[in-house]
Structures are given as C-alpha cells and as structure tokens.
Write an enzyme that holds these catalytic residues in place. Structure first.
Site, PDB file in Angstrom:
ATOM      1  N   ASP A 116      29.891  37.613  43.065  1.00  0.00           N
ATOM      2  CA  ASP A 116      30.607  38.880  42.973  1.00  0.00           C
ATOM      3  C   ASP A 116      31.355  38.886  41.641  1.00  0.00           C
ATOM      4  O   ASP A 116      32.218  38.046  41.409  1.00  0.00           O
ATOM      5  CB  ASP A 116      31.584  38.969  44.166  1.00  0.00           C
ATOM      6  CG  ASP A 116      32.195  40.353  44.299  1.00  0.00           C
ATOM      7  OD1 ASP A 116      31.851  41.241  43.483  1.00  0.00           O
ATOM      8  OD2 ASP A 116      33.023  40.531  45.218  1.00  0.00           O
ATOM      9  N   MET A 117      30.971  39.829  40.750  1.00  0.00           N
ATOM     10  CA  MET A 117      31.623  39.895  39.447  1.00  0.00           C
ATOM     11  C   MET A 117      33.101  40.247  39.645  1.00  0.00           C
ATOM     12  O   MET A 117      33.446  41.046  40.522  1.00  0.00           O
ATOM     13  CB  MET A 117      30.969  40.975  38.566  1.00  0.00           C
ATOM     14  CG  MET A 117      29.488  40.758  38.276  1.00  0.00           C
ATOM     15  SD  MET A 117      29.148  39.278  37.309  1.00  0.00           S
ATOM     16  CE  MET A 117      29.911  39.733  35.761  1.00  0.00           C
ATOM     17  N   ASP A 143      27.239  44.872  40.993  1.00  0.00           N
ATOM     18  CA  ASP A 143      27.941  43.645  40.568  1.00  0.00           C
ATOM     19  C   ASP A 143      28.037  42.588  41.670  1.00  0.00           C
ATOM     20  O   ASP A 143      28.918  41.761  41.654  1.00  0.00           O
ATOM     21  CB  ASP A 143      29.350  44.009  40.081  1.00  0.00           C
ATOM     22  CG  ASP A 143      30.190  44.657  41.182  1.00  0.00           C
ATOM     23  OD1 ASP A 143      29.620  44.998  42.234  1.00  0.00           O
ATOM     24  OD2 ASP A 143      31.398  44.822  40.994  1.00  0.00           O
ATOM     25  N   GLU A 144      27.130  42.628  42.618  1.00  0.00           N
ATOM     26  CA  GLU A 144      27.271  41.755  43.781  1.00  0.00           C
ATOM     27  C   GLU A 144      25.895  41.438  44.366  1.00  0.00           C
ATOM     28  O   GLU A 144      25.056  42.343  44.452  1.00  0.00           O
ATOM     29  CB  GLU A 144      28.093  42.540  44.814  1.00  0.00           C
ATOM     30  CG  GLU A 144      28.808  41.721  45.834  1.00  0.00           C
ATOM     31  CD  GLU A 144      29.469  42.645  46.876  1.00  0.00           C
ATOM     32  OE1 GLU A 144      29.624  42.193  48.003  1.00  0.00           O
ATOM     33  OE2 GLU A 144      29.789  43.803  46.542  1.00  0.00           O
TER      34      GLU A 144
END
Lengths: 370, 378
Positions: free
Chosen positions: B8-9, B102-103
């Site tokens: 996860d960013m 982003d995940e």
C-alpha cells in the site's frame, strides 16, 4: 331504502360491477359497491377512480335511497342465496337486512355520502359498434400495450376514428399491433376525425364485461372520459393524456424478404423452440433457405432446431426474436396462413394474416453479438 | 500455509506531489477537489496531524489547516507512477491482485524465498524507481496481510504469523475487519462492541444474527481464517461517474444535464471495454450528506448514451427530490459482454434506419424503378 329484485339478474349485475373494485386501494370506501334504488331500478356502481362500472337491475322499489355495502360480503352472499326474490331493507344506522327464501342476513353498510359520484359523461361524440367486433379488436391489440410507465400514453390503446373506419393501435416499442375495422353504419353523432387513448386496463376489463353476442356497444367521449354502454351496463373510464407516437412513420414499406407460412406449423415450432430458449430473452433464431424456415434455439438447457415449409421471395436472411413476442401475436391471428415481411436482421418484421388485410403486427428483432 | 503480501503506497497522491516538487516535503499537502465543495483525495502525513483525512470536505480541511498546500488531482501523473510500481510487483510474481491505483495483494506462496525478504525487496525497488515509500504487510491470508501493512505506516513492514492470531487483532477497532462497514460498526457500537476483542466473545450464531450470511465469514476471519484467493483478474463490476456540484441545487433540469454528460462518458467506457449493462443506478447526496441511491434493472443489455440517459433521467424524476443536492452520480452494473439486444422503436438508430428506408422507397416509387440504393445494399 327498501326494494326487492330477482336473484339471477342481481347476481349477473354483481358479477360485472365487482370487476370495478380494486382490492388494493387507499380509500377503504372504494372496496364497497354503491347501491341506489331509484325509478324502479337498482343501480349498482363501483370504481377505483380510474374506471367506474355501473349496472342496472329491474327492481320493485318501496322506498328510494342509497347505501354502500362491502363488495366481498355482498357478492358472496348474493352468489349463495337461493334462486328466489330478494327483499332488501336498510335503516338509518346503515344496517342492511336481506331476506331470500327462508334465509335472512343482516350486514352493516356505509353511508353513500363518502362514495364518489357516478360521473356524467356528456355525449359529445357517439358511435356504436357490435360488441363482438370491439372485443376482437381489443384482444388483437391490447397485448402490445407498454407495461412500464416510461411513456404513460403507451400503456393505452390508441383508437382513431376516421369517417367509417376505426383503427386500434397498441405498441410498447418492441412490437406494435394495428387492427382496422370498416363499417358502413358507425352511428356517429359528430363526423370529425378524432382519436383517443384508452387505458389498457380499461380495455381488458371491458373485454371481460362484454357478453358473447352481437348487441351493440354505444361509445361516447368528452374531453378526458370515455363511456361504453352495453344494454344496462356502463363502463366509464379516464382517457390517457399525451400525444401518441406517430406510429405510421415507423412502419417500413420496402421489404427484401417475403415469406408465406402455415400459421399453426409456425406456432408449434416456436413453442417447441421456446422450451430451450433462455428464460430471460426467450431468444429463438430464424434461418431461411429456398423452401424452409429453420427455427432454432439454444441455452444452458440444451439446443433444438425445427424445419417448417415456406414460400419465400427475396433474400435468405437470418433473424432472431423474443419468442413470446411472436407467439402472443400469432395466437390472436385467425388465418390459416400468414405473411412475414422482412428487410434484414436488424429491422422490424411485419406479420399480416393472408386472409385479413385489416391486421398488421410489427415486431423488432433481437440483435445478436456484433 | 499461503504466503500473501499486501502493499500500500503511503499517502500516494500527496507523496507524488512532494516528490515532484521537493519544496513541498515536510509540508501539509492536501490533494483533492479544490472548488471548496470538493473532497480530500489524499493528504500527506504532515496534514494528517491537523486531523485531515481522505473523503473530508475540502472546506473543512482548509479550515483545519489554513496554511496547507492544496493541490488539484493529477490523475495522469499518478497513473504513470502507479504503472512503475505495478511493473515491479509483476516482476516478483504474476499473481497480483490490484485493488486500486496504489494498493495490491501478491501471492508469493510458490516463490522459494522468505516472504519478508520479498517484501523488503519490493520496498527498496519502489523507493529506487519512484522515490516513494510503500508499506507492506506479510501474512498467510489477505485479511491479515492488509492489517499488517497498515500496522506501522508509513514505510512500514510487518509480518503476522499464525501464533500471533487472534491476540494481535484484539485491540483493533471492528471497522478494521473486512466486511464490517461504517453502518455495521455503528450498530455494533450500540450494543457495546467496539474492538475485535469484544467481537471474539460472540458465538458464530450471534454473528450470523447480526450480519446474516456473512456472519460466519466474519467469525472465521477474526480467528485467522480467510480463504479468499488473490485474484489476478478483477472483473469490472460497475462503471460510474459522480461529481460534487458547484452549489447545492434542486434544479432537476441541471441535475439531468449532469446525467446526460455522465451517460456519454459511461457509454464510451462501456464501448471501449466491449461491455453492455443491465442495471443503472443514480446516486444523490443531499446538502446534509445523506446518500440516496436508486437503481433500475432492465430486461435487456444497453450501451448507448441515449439508452443509459433515458433510464437515469426517469429514475431521477421518480426520486422526487425535495432537498438541495450536493452530489450527483450515475453508475451502471450487471455488465456483460453479451450484446443480445431486443431492438426497440425508441432506439434512435432503428428510427433513422426506418426513415432512410422510407425515403429510398418513396424516391424509387416516384422514379418508377430501383434507382436509389442504400450504402448497405450495394
């Protein structure tokens, strides 16, 4: 109120009037039937505010008056009474006493004050038509009225009157039925052409109320109401507002493929194909060769095909339909052979009975992948 | 035992902005709709200290942190960066389930390496390539891997092993449990259940009473049992578009205009994916943030802007809007690649076809022969 009448004629009338009562209503009084004793007639009336049904029965009136009785209780009771004269009295507390033969019933009624008045339809335009003819016209079109309210006017049947011709049209976008009737003796009180849209539900009620004989139906209109009179029965209904679709503009004329086929063979084959068509779309496929129509269907249930002999002129095409839209129309057509007029797989098909120029059914195909 | 990694960013949009403009580093950066009626998409960790969080109305964020740096959303740029990150993930394994831009989950069961080392490698490579940090969680199912990646954000790495369960979950709020949304947590709170610890005291039957058929899944999940596989292909389930209006309105005509625009966008998207839809949903958020959704499922599959619009606008008309609307959205679902379509007289194409055919017919009739042909007939 005090009167007496014959059981059989009362039961006949009750059976008609009860069709105007809706079981679901926000106004409880509308679950009743209004009884009015006047001028040697018992007048019964029911309404759901859209349609009203009135029926008159000969009665011996001792004391005039009116009362509302529960449609359910009253109709059950009348049905089960012995075939004899019925004596009917009410008191000021709306208690109804019914005597017939050796039975006596006491039921409670309601004041007629709260019940909607029977609307007066001014007879601005009037014509008459044989009730069997009208019944047939409704049956041949009403199955096409739209079921959803997206375009409310399409939930009705368009009735166009033009000199001595009546056209009835119903369409829901997927199919359309047009039934024409030409008569030399439409008794018109006014001779201008005009058209109205009758709610589909009214038309269907009317079919149920009309008897199986050649008695005339007198039809009158005013602005937004229509009245049908058949002997002692009246059906009053609201008309639908709004402009009906210009249906003539969507009927194609230039066909590329014309097929003549035995109607019963076609119905049988489509019926069998429907067995294996998917439940949702009822999809069946037509493939033509020089002498046969091949009807096929397939789904997770399995697949089938069947050949039917035809006469064909023009292109050999492939086209798919919702089988229900074909069966419903074929079942109301009374003709040994029918003609199917097609253009290609994505244009409407027109079905006409070979022996009847006055009926036209148009159905849009189902477009397959691509 | 499976080996699952969740990556996860960290504060993705805001981090990209801070990376692209180093002057923003260390400052509260808030990315989102800036119109004043927009909402926060992401904010940097600096901004979170002010109590700002995603989905918060922008005006609220501005009042909490007047000196913050407020930036518009640059989707194009975030997609670019996201692609680089996903390229790294796909180098590790093909079994990647993207959850959003982003995940993602990775299933590394079949890789003969310690999963913690794999996670470390991913973190290093992402940092080297993009300059951004990512948090990773390692465990033996998807639910626990996600809990792990959230454990010490940002730039975190956490491993949850079998012996740690369920104790490690006990202090967590029930809303962290996959399957328990906002409404369910509120309901649970009312009966005194706030932590997973409280939830663990309930029997399977009690959970089924509360959550229906999902009760059993939740019962298992908080005991470390979650058999959901990492799905490499996530089927598109719905396509939608929504917008927060410039001003609250109850003007049906204006709202209808929005639906018209959304219908066009959604139709393009459907056509691009070669999909058809059967369900149309209109979403409305009123001025007091109450959300209403209303759907209609059709008998047939549609994909044209007109068809979508007609359904959407009739849903809107039927919903009898009585309060000012803050947000309007439109989405389509029940998607299929199957285009079996019952044609209708109300399809604009059909009407055009019939009209052209009639013109051709009339002209030919006048000319007395078959002179004019349609392109399709030649």
């Amino acid at each position: 109120m005090k009167f007496s009448c014959d059981k059989i004629s009362l039961l006949n009338a009750v059976n008609k009037v009860i069709k105007g009562v809706t079981p679901r209503t926000t106004l409880p009084i509308l679950q009743g039937i209004l009884l009015t004793a006047k001028d040697n007639k018992l007048v019964m009336y029911s309404t759901d505010m859209e349609i009203g049904i009135e029926c008159k029965v000969d009665a011996e009136i001792v004391e005039e008056g009116s009362i509302v009785v529960s449609s359910k209780v009253f109709s059950d009771l009348v049905r089960k009474l012995p075939e004899d004269t019925i004596y009917f009295t009410t008191d000021q507390d709306y208690i109804v006493n019914i005597k017939c033969g050796l039975s006596e019933f006491t039921i409670s009624g309601n004041s007629s004050e709260e019940f909607p008045d029977i609307p007066e339809v001014l007879k601005e335009i009037t014509f008459s038509i044989n009730q069997n003819v009208l019944k047939e016209m409704i049956k041949m079109t009403s199955f096409c009225v739209a079921q959803d309210m997206t375009r409310p006017v399409l939930t009705g049947i368009l009735m166009e009157i033009n000199k001595n011709t009546i056209n009835m049209v119903a369409l829901d976008g997927y199919r359309m039925a047009i039934k024409k009737y030409i008569s030399e003796d439409l008794l018109l009180k006014r001779f201008d052409d005009f058209s109205v849209v009758i709610p589909g539900t009214t038309a269907n009620e009317l079919v149920r109320i009309m008897e199986d004989n050649d008695d005339n139906v007198y039809v009158s209109f005013t602005g937004n109401q229509i009245l049908f009179e058949i002997n002692d029965t009246k059906v009053i209904s609201k008309l639908l507002d709004g402009n009906y679709m210009n249906y003539k503009a969507v009927i194609p004329k230039d066909f590329k493929s014309i097929v003549i086929i035995e109607k019963d063979d076609l119905i049988g084959a489509i019926d069998r194909a429907s067995l294996l068509a998917s439940n949702k779309s009822n999809l069946i496929k037509f493939t033509f060769n020089e002498k046969e129509l091949i009807i096929s269907s397939n789904s997770e249930k399995g697949k089938m095909s069947e050949r039917v002999n035809i006469d064909i002129e023009g292109n050999l095409i492939e086209i798919a339909f919702n089988s229900r839209y074909l069966l419903e129309a074929l079942r109301v057509i009374d003709s040994e052979k029918i003609k199917m007029n097609m253009i290609n797989s994505i244009n409407p098909m027109i079905i006409t009975p070979v022996e009847d120029d006055d009926y036209l059914y148009m159905v849009l195909p189902v477009k397959l992948n691509g | 035992m499976r080996k699952i990694i969740h990556v996860d960013m960290d504060a993705f949009f805001a981090s990209v902005e801070q990376h692209d403009n180093p002057k923003l580093k260390g400052k509260p950066v808030i990315v989102g709709g800036l119109s004043g009626r927009g909402v926060v998409s992401t904010c940097s960790y600096e901004a979170r200290k002010y109590g700002i969080h995603s989905a918060m109305p922008m005006y609220m964020a501005k009042s909490l942190c007047p000196n913050g740096v407020f930036l518009p959303v640059r989707f194009q740029r975030y997609r670019e960066v996201s692609k680089k990150v996903f390229d790294i993930l796909y180098e590790v394994t093909d079994i990647v389930e993207p959850l959003s831009i982003d995940e993602a989950y990775l299933d590394v069961t079949d890789i003969d390496k310690n999963p913690e080392d794999i996670a470390k490698e991913i973190k290093e490579k992402v940092y080297m390539t993009t300059g951004l940090t990512v948090s990773a969680g390692v465990s033996y199912n998807k639910f626990l891997a996600k809990i792990a990646s959230d454990w010490n954000k940002p730039d975190g790495l956490m491993v949850i092993t079998e012996d740690m369960v369920p104790d490690i979950l006990r202090p967590l709020s029930v809303s962290k449990v996959y399957g328990i949304g906002e409404k369910s947590s509120e309901r649970l709170k009312k009966i005194g259940i706030e932590k997973v610890d409280d939830l663990l005291k309930l029997s399977e039957e009690e959970l089924i009473n509360i959550f229906g058929k999902y009760g059993k899944e939740i019962y298992d999940r908080i005991r470390g049992i979650d058999l959901k596989p990492v799905e490499t292909y996530r089927e598109t389930k719905s396509i939608g578009k929504e917008t927060t209006l410039k001003k609250d309105t109850d003007d049906i005509d204006l709202l209808t205009k929005y639906l018209e625009g959304f219908s066009r966008t959604i139709s393009l998207e459907l056509k691009k994916e070669k999909l058809y839809c059967r369900t149309v949903t209109v979403k409305i958020k009123t001025w007091n943030f109450t959300v209403h959704t209303k759907s209609r499922t059709l008998n047939e599959y549609i994909d044209s802007p007109d068809d979508i619009y007609n359904v959407a606008s009739s849903i809107l008309k039927e919903s009898n809007i009585s309060q000012p609307v803050r947000l309007i959205g439109l989405s389509v679902s029940n998607l299929s690649t199957n285009s079996i379509k019952q044609l209708s007289l109300f399809d604009s194409e059909i009407r055009k076809n019939i009209k052209i055919d009639k013109i051709v017919y009339e002209v030919n009739k006048k000319l007395g022969g078959y002179f004019v042909k349609k392109g399709s007939d030649i």
